[in-house]
Motif scaffolding. Sequence first.
Motif, short mmCIF file in Angstrom:
data_model
loop_
_atom_site.label_atom_id
_atom_site.label_comp_id
_atom_site.label_asym_id
_atom_site.label_seq_id
_atom_site.Cartn_x
_atom_site.Cartn_y
_atom_site.Cartn_z
N VAL A 422 10.38 -5.64 12.53
CA VAL A 422 9.70 -4.35 12.65
C VAL A 422 10.70 -3.22 12.75
CG1 VAL A 422 8.21 -2.96 14.14
CG2 VAL A 422 7.62 -5.34 13.66
N ARG A 423 11.76 -3.45 13.53
CA ARG A 423 12.78 -2.40 13.67
C ARG A 423 13.40 -2.06 12.33
NH1 ARG A 423 17.93 -2.73 13.63
NH2 ARG A 423 17.96 -4.99 13.99
N ASN A 426 10.98 -0.16 9.92
CA ASN A 426 10.79 1.25 10.26
C ASN A 426 12.06 2.08 10.15
OD1 ASN A 426 8.04 1.02 10.79
ND2 ASN A 426 8.37 0.51 12.95
N ASP A 427 13.19 1.42 9.92
CA ASP A 427 14.48 2.12 9.84
C ASP A 427 14.67 2.69 8.44
OD1 ASP A 427 16.98 3.13 10.32
OD2 ASP A 427 18.01 1.18 10.17
N GLY A 431 7.82 6.23 4.55
CA GLY A 431 6.77 5.51 5.25
C GLY A 431 5.50 5.45 4.44
N LYS A 450 2.35 -1.60 14.30
CA LYS A 450 3.69 -1.11 14.68
C LYS A 450 4.42 -0.45 13.51
CE LYS A 450 4.52 -4.50 18.38
NZ LYS A 450 5.36 -5.65 18.81
N LEU A 451 4.05 -0.78 12.30
CA LEU A 451 4.76 -0.25 11.13
C LEU A 451 4.40 1.21 10.90
CD1 LEU A 451 4.46 -3.26 8.66
CD2 LEU A 451 6.46 -2.58 9.99
N ARG A 452 5.40 2.02 10.65
CA ARG A 452 5.22 3.45 10.42
C ARG A 452 5.06 3.69 8.92
NH1 ARG A 452 3.81 6.95 13.90
NH2 ARG A 452 5.23 8.56 13.12
N LYS A 473 6.18 10.16 7.60
CA LYS A 473 7.54 10.68 7.49
C LYS A 473 7.75 11.42 6.17
CE LYS A 473 9.23 6.56 8.84
NZ LYS A 473 10.19 5.55 9.29
#
Length: 504
Positions: A422-423, A426-427, A431, A450-452, A473
Motif C-alpha cells: 500500500v505504501r 500510494n508513493d 492517483g 487505503k489506496l489513494r 492528486k
Amino acid sequence: MTLTVQPHREAVGLKTGQLYLDGQWGPGTGSGTWTHRHPASGEEIGEFAIATAADVDAAVASARDAFESGTWSNSRASTRVAVLHRYADLLREHAEELRGLQALDNSVPLSFSSTIYATSVGAAADVFDHHAGWVDKLGGETLAPYQGGDHLAMTFREPIGVVAAILPWNAPFLLFAQKVAPALAAGCTIVLKPSEYCTFTVLRMAELLAEAGLPAGTLNVVTGPGDPVGEALITHPGVDKVSFTGSRAVGRHIVEASAGTLKRVSLELGGKSPALVFADAPNVALAAATVVGAVTMGLSGQACVANTRALVHRDVYDEFLGAAQGMAQAMTYGDPFDPGVTASPLINEKQLTRVLGYIEKGKSEGARLVFGGERLGGDLENGNFVGPTIFADVDNNATIAQEEIFGPVLAVVPFSDEEEAVRMANDTEYGLGAGVFSADVQRAFRVSRKLRAGTIGVNGFQVEPHLPFGGFKQSGLGREGGKSSIEAYTELKSVFLPLTDEMM
C-alpha cells in the motif's frame, strides 16, 4: 511487403476535414491545414482545416447564441431525451464505419475496438443512453426554514453555459461521450476540439449528432493542434467551463489560463496506476495476463488508467513474471484492419522517441529488462512500433516506476507484506486507478479503501457509464460518468421566497 493502409482509406470513405460552426460545415477563415500521417505506416491519410482565432470566436459565439436562445436548454425534456437516445441508436448503427475511421486515425486494431467494452462504440452509446435518463431528474431541493417563519428556501441546478470540450486521441468514442453527453443532458452548448491525431472519427460523430436532431449551434467543432486552436479556446472569455483529458502539463496550463475568468474546469490528467498482486490472488497467471494485456494490447500502453506498475508479492513473483512474458509474446502488430492484429503503434514519432528514451532510462537505473525493449522493424519499419517491454526488480523510486510513459512498458516491483504494498502504491504524484488481486475479500476491500486512487478494480477492471471516473492528486479534477458528471455541468442556485408580505 511494407505495411500500407491506403486501401482501407478508400473503403472507409474518409472525407476532407472541415469545421462545424452553427450547424454548417466549412473550411473556416484560414488557409492552414494539418496533414495526418498514419502511425502504423507513416502514410499521409488526409488533411483537415486548422481553425483560426476568428473561427474559435465564431464557434463560441454560435454556442453562446444557442445557449441564450434556449433552443436546447429550454426545450421540452422529452425532446432532449429523444435526441440523445436517437444518437445512441445512430452510433450503434454506424459502429463498423466509426471503428474503421478510428483505425485510420490512431491505428487501434478493429479486433480491440470491437471486443473491449471501454473502447467500443457500444460503450459510447450506453453513455448517451445513461445521461438521457438524467434530463428530467436533475433537480434541487426544497429546504425547511432554518429560522422559522413562512417562506421557502430552494435550490436549482441550471446549465453552466458554454463548454469547451478538448479530447485526446486514444479513445475518441468513450471520451466524446463522457464530455458531450452530460453537457447536453444538463442543457449546455459545446465547442469541441478533437486531437489533431484523431480528428476524422470525431467529425463523423458530430455529423451523426446533427442527424439525430441536435439544434444548430448547440455543438460546434474546431480542429487543429493545441497551439493555436486549443489555446484560443481555453483562454476565450466566452467559455464558461473547460473539460479536458490529456497530459498533466497541459492540464496545469489550463488551470492557469482559466484563472483570469474563473472558468470551471474538469481535468483528467493521466496516471501511474499500480496493480497489487498478493500471494493469495485467485489466479496469478490470469492476473499477469490482465496487467500485461492492459499495458500492451490495443493501445499499447497509451491509456491513462493502465496498470503500468505491477507490485507483486515475493511468494508469487517468479510465477507472475513467467506468465507476464507469455502474455507479451502473444501480442501481434501490423495492419489495424487485420483481425489477427492485437496491438497498435505509438501515436507519433515524438512519442516513439520518448518511450525508447524511458526504456534506456530503465536500463541505466538498474532495472532488469526481462522482455522486449526494442522498436519493431521489417515490414513495420515505417510505423511507430515498440514491442511489449517488461522490467523486473524495479525500485519504486525509479523513473520508470514514477513517471507516466504512455507506452507498452511494465515495471514490476516486489513487495513483502500488505503495508509495504500500500505504501509503494500510494508513493506517486498520480492517483487515477489501481488494481487489487486477492481471494481475500476483506483484504481486497481494506486495501481498496487505503489506496489513494479514483477507481479500483478487484481481480479485474471495467468502465461503466454510470460509475464516476477520475483521479486523486495530480491525476486531475472532477469526475466523468454518472450523476457527479452531469452535476459538473451545472451551477447550483439558491432561491428564497417569502410567503407573506412581512419582511423577514
